[in-house]
Write an enzyme that holds these catalytic residues in place. Structure first.
Site, PDB file in Angstrom:
ATOM      1  N   THR A 226     -18.018  -6.323 -32.533  1.00  0.00           N
ATOM      2  CA  THR A 226     -16.742  -5.941 -32.758  1.00  0.00           C
ATOM      3  C   THR A 226     -15.659  -6.661 -32.884  1.00  0.00           C
ATOM      4  OG1 THR A 226     -17.776  -3.947 -31.267  1.00  0.00           O
ATOM      5  CG2 THR A 226     -15.167  -4.135 -31.652  1.00  0.00           C
TER       6      THR A 226
ATOM      7  N   HIS B  54       0.816  -1.114   0.080  1.00  0.00           N
ATOM      8  CA  HIS B  54       0.075  -0.065   0.094  1.00  0.00           C
ATOM      9  C   HIS B  54       0.742   1.193   0.078  1.00  0.00           C
ATOM     10  CE1 HIS B  54      -3.568  -2.196   1.858  1.00  0.00           C
ATOM     11  NE2 HIS B  54      -3.446  -2.691   0.733  1.00  0.00           N
TER      12      HIS B  54
ATOM     13  N   SER C 264     -14.258   2.082 -40.745  1.00  0.00           N
ATOM     14  CA  SER C 264     -14.056   2.965 -39.647  1.00  0.00           C
ATOM     15  C   SER C 264     -12.692   3.294 -39.435  1.00  0.00           C
ATOM     16  CB  SER C 264     -14.729   2.553 -38.327  1.00  0.00           C
ATOM     17  OG  SER C 264     -14.341   1.193 -37.828  1.00  0.00           O
TER      18      SER C 264
ATOM     19  N   GLU D 268       1.065   3.776   1.947  1.00  0.00           N
ATOM     20  CA  GLU D 268       1.625   4.367   3.223  1.00  0.00           C
ATOM     21  C   GLU D 268       2.967   3.370   3.586  1.00  0.00           C
ATOM     22  OE1 GLU D 268      -3.077   4.422   3.978  1.00  0.00           O
ATOM     23  OE2 GLU D 268      -1.549   3.492   2.717  1.00  0.00           O
TER      24      GLU D 268
ATOM     25  N   LEU E 137      -6.533  -5.033 -28.795  1.00  0.00           N
ATOM     26  CA  LEU E 137      -7.262  -4.141 -27.537  1.00  0.00           C
ATOM     27  C   LEU E 137      -6.151  -4.197 -26.314  1.00  0.00           C
ATOM     28  CD1 LEU E 137     -10.908  -5.677 -27.118  1.00  0.00           C
ATOM     29  CD2 LEU E 137     -10.132  -3.746 -28.465  1.00  0.00           C
TER      30      LEU E 137
ATOM     31  N   ASP F  67     -13.860  -6.680 -36.643  1.00  0.00           N
ATOM     32  CA  ASP F  67     -12.674  -5.860 -36.543  1.00  0.00           C
ATOM     33  C   ASP F  67     -11.323  -6.587 -36.083  1.00  0.00           C
ATOM     34  OD1 ASP F  67     -13.797  -3.727 -37.162  1.00  0.00           O
ATOM     35  OD2 ASP F  67     -13.941  -2.793 -35.214  1.00  0.00           O
TER      36      ASP F  67
ATOM     37  N   ARG G 282      -0.734   0.567 -26.640  1.00  0.00           N
ATOM     38  CA  ARG G 282       0.582   0.451 -27.414  1.00  0.00           C
ATOM     39  C   ARG G 282       1.403   1.671 -27.258  1.00  0.00           C
ATOM     40  NH1 ARG G 282      -3.312  -2.280 -30.399  1.00  0.00           N
ATOM     41  NH2 ARG G 282      -4.035  -0.551 -31.567  1.00  0.00           N
TER      42      ARG G 282
ATOM     43  N   ALA H 154     -18.971   4.925 -38.772  1.00  0.00           N
ATOM     44  CA  ALA H 154     -18.401   4.246 -39.717  1.00  0.00           C
ATOM     45  C   ALA H 154     -19.291   4.761 -40.772  1.00  0.00           C
ATOM     46  CB  ALA H 154     -18.598   2.855 -39.226  1.00  0.00           C
TER      47      ALA H 154
END
Length: 373
Positions: free
Chosen positions: A204, A58, A176, A60, A212, A208, A215, A170
């Site tokens: 999708t 954490h 698109s 702290e 995902l 396509d 980059r 698109a």
């Protein structure tokens, strides 16, 4: 109870802590992303830290380890109440007490039932001055995902949209790439890096075949979990998301009645299959978000087609919209950025507050927050 009187120094050091807290976004789920600054009595920063990848250690603990003996007599500026329970590590409240900190300035009380004021009470009982509420609204914004998970049982959802001036995503044929320019696309990757997961629909994926991933140079390791909504089990084994699931965690969410079949279909891959209920022939999006929250996700970025975008907006699950607008026009035969909502009255329109407008090369990025969140 009298509100604490914060000084300009308090404000400065809490701003530093808030800046640190943002560094963990997208990398610390299911934990909150916290920043901590330790300041000695002479006003020098002796320790600083933020929640580390995976949620441990954490903030702290990182700051205390940096400060060492210099933490004694210091003030700790923390963006969220120090934890008070034993988990994989001792409570941060105990660590601050043992280190000899004399004052804690905390932006927010942690709503997690395991904490919820107990951390502040532990500190007060140990004789430490505790002042709460400095830049609380800003701290809530940073940890809106964690707070949504705790308070509402679902992650905070950001819907990313890219369109022409006439809100077309698109052409009629589905082309698109690319409506927006390089600067906008780079900002899209930054959004990926600061979210726990990217969510897309099966349409999708099939249209396509995306990867995902993030980059951005130097931040490739911050690619979030990839989540596919696939009610019917249409996603094939050959798509890139399946083929690369061994390097980037990838989850497939499907209808309960398909769970056994799809578990068998993907058993030799690294895909994690999650079952949810259905409503009116579609995946129950509220159940989707509950299951994603149960799995630890706090911040979900949606990169979808118009149908899923419309469904999420209609369900009231979108907390923020980031809309990239290109200076171009496709026309009425193009595909709508958000599909039909079936509204008949203006009074039924989902409403959002515009919170920022930024130039992105030739494009602009407009951010809207849900009025009800």
């Amino acid at each position: 109870m009298t509100a604490p009187a914060f000084t300009e120094d308090d404000r400065h050091f809490m701003r530093v802590a808030l800046s640190l807290s943002k560094r963990g976004l997208g990398n610390v789920w299911p934990n909150p992303s916290v920043g901590c600054v330790l300041v000695s009595s002479d006003g020098s920063i002796v320790g600083r830290g933020h929640t580390q990848p995976g949620g441990r250690p954490h903030a702290e603990r990182v700051a205390l380890d940096m400060a060492g003996d210099l933490a004694r007599g210091a003030t700790a500026y923390v963006t969220l109440e120090p934890c008070s329970h034993f988990g994989k590590s001792p409570p941060c409240a105990s660590g601050l007490i043992d280190a000899g900190v004399t004052r804690v300035v905390s932006a927010l009380t942690d709503p997690d039932p395991r904490v919820s004021g107990r951390g502040h009470t532990m500190l007060t009982d140990a004789g430490i001055q505790v002042d709460v509420g400095l830049f609380a609204d800003t701290a809530r914004k940073v940890n809106e995902g964690f707070l949504s998970k705790v308070e509402h049982g679902r992650p905070f959802v950001t819907l990313k949209l890219a369109s022409t001036l006439d809100a077309r995503s698109a052409t009629a044929s589905g082309e698109s790439q690319w409506i927006t320019g390089e600067a906008a696309r780079q900002e899209g990757h930054r959004l990926r890096a600061t979210h726990d997961a990217i969510l897309v629909g099966a349409k999708t994926v099939l249209a396509d075949d995306p990867t995902l991933t993030c980059r951005l140079a130097g931040r490739e390791h911050q690619s979030p979990v990839r989540v596919i909504l696939d009610r019917a089990g249409d996603v094939s084994l050959s798509v890139q998301l399946v083929q690369t699931a061994n390097t980037v965690p990838t989850w497939l969410v499907t209808a309960e009645h398909n769970f056994s079949e799809l578990s068998e279909k993907f058993e030799k891959t690294s895909i994690k299959v999650i079952a949810v209920g259905c409503a009116h022939g579609h995946l129950d999006l509220h159940d989707v978000m509950r299951k994603l929250s149960d799995a630890g996700l706090t911040r979900v970025l949606v990169e979808s087609g118009g149908s899923l975008a419309a469904a999420l907006v209609s369900a009231g699950l979108v907390g923020r919209i980031v809309h990239f607008v290109a200076p171009s026009v496709i026309g009425g035969d193009g595909q709508a950025m958000i599909a039909s909502l079936g509204l008949e009255r203006l009074s039924d329109m989902p409403r959002f507050d515009r919170v920022s407008v930024r130039e992105m090369g030739e494009d602009i990025a407009v951010t809207y927050d849900n009025k009800t969140d």
